[in-house]
Design an enzyme around this catalytic site. Structure first.
Site, PDB file in Angstrom:
ATOM      1  N   ASP A  52       0.776  -1.255   0.000  1.00 62.48           N
ATOM      2  CA  ASP A  52       0.000   0.000   0.000  1.00 62.48           C
ATOM      3  C   ASP A  52       0.805   1.302   0.000  1.00 62.48           C
ATOM      4  O   ASP A  52       1.794   1.417   0.728  1.00 62.48           O
ATOM      5  CB  ASP A  52      -0.863   0.092   1.258  1.00 62.48           C
ATOM      6  CG  ASP A  52      -1.537  -1.194   1.628  1.00 62.48           C
ATOM      7  OD1 ASP A  52      -1.531  -2.131   0.837  1.00 62.48           O
ATOM      8  OD2 ASP A  52      -2.066  -1.250   2.749  1.00 62.48           O
ATOM      9  N   GLU A 229     -10.334  -2.223   4.523  1.00 60.48           N
ATOM     10  CA  GLU A 229      -8.974  -1.785   4.837  1.00 60.48           C
ATOM     11  C   GLU A 229      -8.749  -0.401   4.231  1.00 60.48           C
ATOM     12  O   GLU A 229      -9.454   0.007   3.310  1.00 60.48           O
ATOM     13  CB  GLU A 229      -7.941  -2.755   4.250  1.00 60.48           C
ATOM     14  CG  GLU A 229      -8.047  -4.165   4.800  1.00 60.48           C
ATOM     15  CD  GLU A 229      -6.967  -5.093   4.260  1.00 60.48           C
ATOM     16  OE1 GLU A 229      -6.286  -5.729   5.066  1.00 60.48           O
ATOM     17  OE2 GLU A 229      -6.804  -5.194   3.027  1.00 60.48           O
TER      18      GLU A 229
END
Ligand code: FRU
Length: 501
Positions: A52, A229
């Site tokens: 990420d 998330e």
């Protein structure tokens, strides 16, 4: 066997590193371009594992990109925050690792802000990173409270960080998946807001000083078994009006439109404490398989919202065939809203800065058949429009190995697609070789499209960014031919792209 494989890998890696060091270029991205599958203008770590984007923040003329990073292997492991910077969103410079795991845990995803009002007392304009500590030892010991939120600050523009002695700043209330804090300053309330993923929902917290946090609300889908998330909450302008709406972006770990992980959003309102929207109206920010954990830059100048996603999918991210490094970020995208009946759609377009990537126009035909034979198609932008047709319009990129990638529009079903089923290496994941569809589009006459290609990725923006598809692929040789199949009426331009001067 495994040890042998590992040694072989490390040996190859060291040869590779020595060779690259010998090249002695200043710009690491330039060194990298010659490597197989290394994109030219997308951000990749120089080596090892990345997932990420984290801590996206604009500070003092510089875009910071921190990211989930494991410097000891090309698969996921104890997470650090890698760091890169850019002044123009086009060229990225690698920086030293910003955050290392510590006794409280690995450094999972999170965000960063510039504390212009010195609310935390770390110094005026201190850069504050807010992240999840993931305590692996506690998890292994069977605890369910092993994720909690912590902060670290930098007073040298993001070069070095000091972890706050009072960590964690948000303790775990008994939720196994409790992570990925995204923080912003809510000016009307003169307080900070934290948006946090908590299993099947998002929780909201407020704080006067980034150190003490109080829960102020939650929004989600209790009972849905999917894991949320990397949330984000942004205020976006509705194009062509003076209206603003709030958009809650959240990545979802299961059952994205074409399988696996994807980035979704809800449009609604925010009162400084909690987000209000219709939980049934969840939309996808991207219909491809490879845009996850997309979040926005904090404190961007002007009324702009710029976002970046991780261009992979947890289904196969750790198995893709690159070895020196794994994973790439999407191109930076600008987000806004457009009205859609009584509803709104979040649109994403390539950030205007990417115009600088265009290095001349390719000679192309716009008749069906061969459009261009040119090594440059592999790293190009293809744009134009289709004029409504019930026929299929298919673009095919191919190489001398008989591999091809197709994208296009199916007239009868009014759906755009990307087909990577014959695009090259795919044995690393069953199901990677597949055709992906976007949703059925309204019956409009014209279909403007824009496609960014860069070695292993295709990013397709349709109807001014109302429909986006991002896919990765691994052709064993670069694509050098561009063809068009089908008779539809098509306008087309192709630009060579790279980030060199
Ligand atoms: C999303 C994610 C986050 C977590 C990070 C760990 O891809 O699972 O929820 O913080 O990756 O690397």
């Amino acid at each position: 066997m495994i040890a042998q494989h590992f040694l072989k890998h490390m040996f190859l890696l060291s040869i590779c590193t020595t060779f690259l060091m010998a090249c002695k270029h200043d710009n690491q991205q330039a060194v990298s371009v010659a490597e197989k599958w290394r994109p030219a203008y997308h951000f990749t770590p120089d080596s090892m594992w990345m997932n990420d984007p984290n801590g996206l923040v604009y500070a003092d003329g510089v875009y910071h990109l921190f990211y989930q990073y494991y410097p000891d292997s090309n698969v996921w492991g104890p997470m650090h925050w890698g760091h890169a910077t850019s002044e123009d969103l086009v060229k990225w410079e690698h920086q030293p690792i910003a955050l290392y795991p510590d006794s409280l845990g690995y450094i999972f995803s999170g965000s960063a802000v510039v504390d212009t009002g010195n609310t935390a007392g770390f110094g005026k304009n201190a850069m504050v990173a807010i992240f999840t500590h993931h305590n692996d030892k506690m998890e292994k010991a069977g605890s369910s409270v092993f994720q909690y939120q912590s902060i670290a600050y930098s007073t040298d523009g993001g070069n070095t960080f000091t972890k706050y002695v009072g960590n964690p700043v948000v303790k775990n209330p008994g939720i196994r998946d409790f992570r990925d804090p995204k923080v912003f300053w809510y000016a009307p309330g003169k307080h900070w807001v934290m948006v946090l993923a908590a299993y099947d929902r998002t929780k909201f917290y407020t704080s006067p000083d980034l150190k003490t946090w109080t829960q102020s609300g939650e929004f989600g889908r209790p009972g849905d078994d999917r894991l949320w998330e990397c949330p984000d909450l942004v205020r976006l302008k509705v194009e062509g009006s003076d209206e603003y709406k709030w958009v809650l972006i959240t990545s979802i770990q299961q059952r994205a439109p074409n399988g696996g992980t994807g980035t979704a959003y809800f449009v609604g309102d925010f009162d400084g404490k909690t987000f209000k929207g219709d939980v049934k109206k969840q939309k996808w920010a991207d219909y491809g398989t490879d845009n996850y954990a997309m979040v926005t830059w904090a404190q961007t100048p002007g009324d702009r919202t710029l976002a970046l996603g991780w261009m992979s999918n947890w289904l196969y991210a750790q198995n893709v065939p690159t070895t020196r490094w794994r994973s790439t970020m999407t191109i930076p995208r600008e987000l806004s809203l457009v009205k859609d009946g009584d509803d709104h759609i979040m649109v994403s377009r390539a950030a205007a800065e990417l115009k600088a990537l265009e290095k001349g126009k390719m000679e192309v035909s716009n008749q069906p058949g061969l459009l261009a034979e040119d090594a440059g198609v592999h790293q190009s932008k293809i744009s134009g429009k289709l004029t409504s047709t019930s026929e299929d319009v298919v673009f095919r990129l191919s190489n001398g190995k008989g591999e091809y990638l197709e994208f296009g529009y199916e007239g009868k079903t009014r759906r755009w697609f990307i087909d990577r089923s014959k695009a090259g290496v795919s044995a690393f994941y069953k199901g990677f070789a597949s055709r992906h569809y976007g949703p059925e589009m309204p019956a409009t006459k014209e279909h403007p499209y824009e496609v960014y290609l860069d070695a292993t990725s295709i990013e397709l923006f349709v109807d001014g960014g109302k429909m986006v598809m991002t896919d990765i692929f691994f052709s064993s040789e670069p694509f050098t031919r561009l063809e068009r199949i089908g008779d539809g009426e098509v306008e087309l331009e192709v630009f060579y792209l790279n980030n060199q001067d």
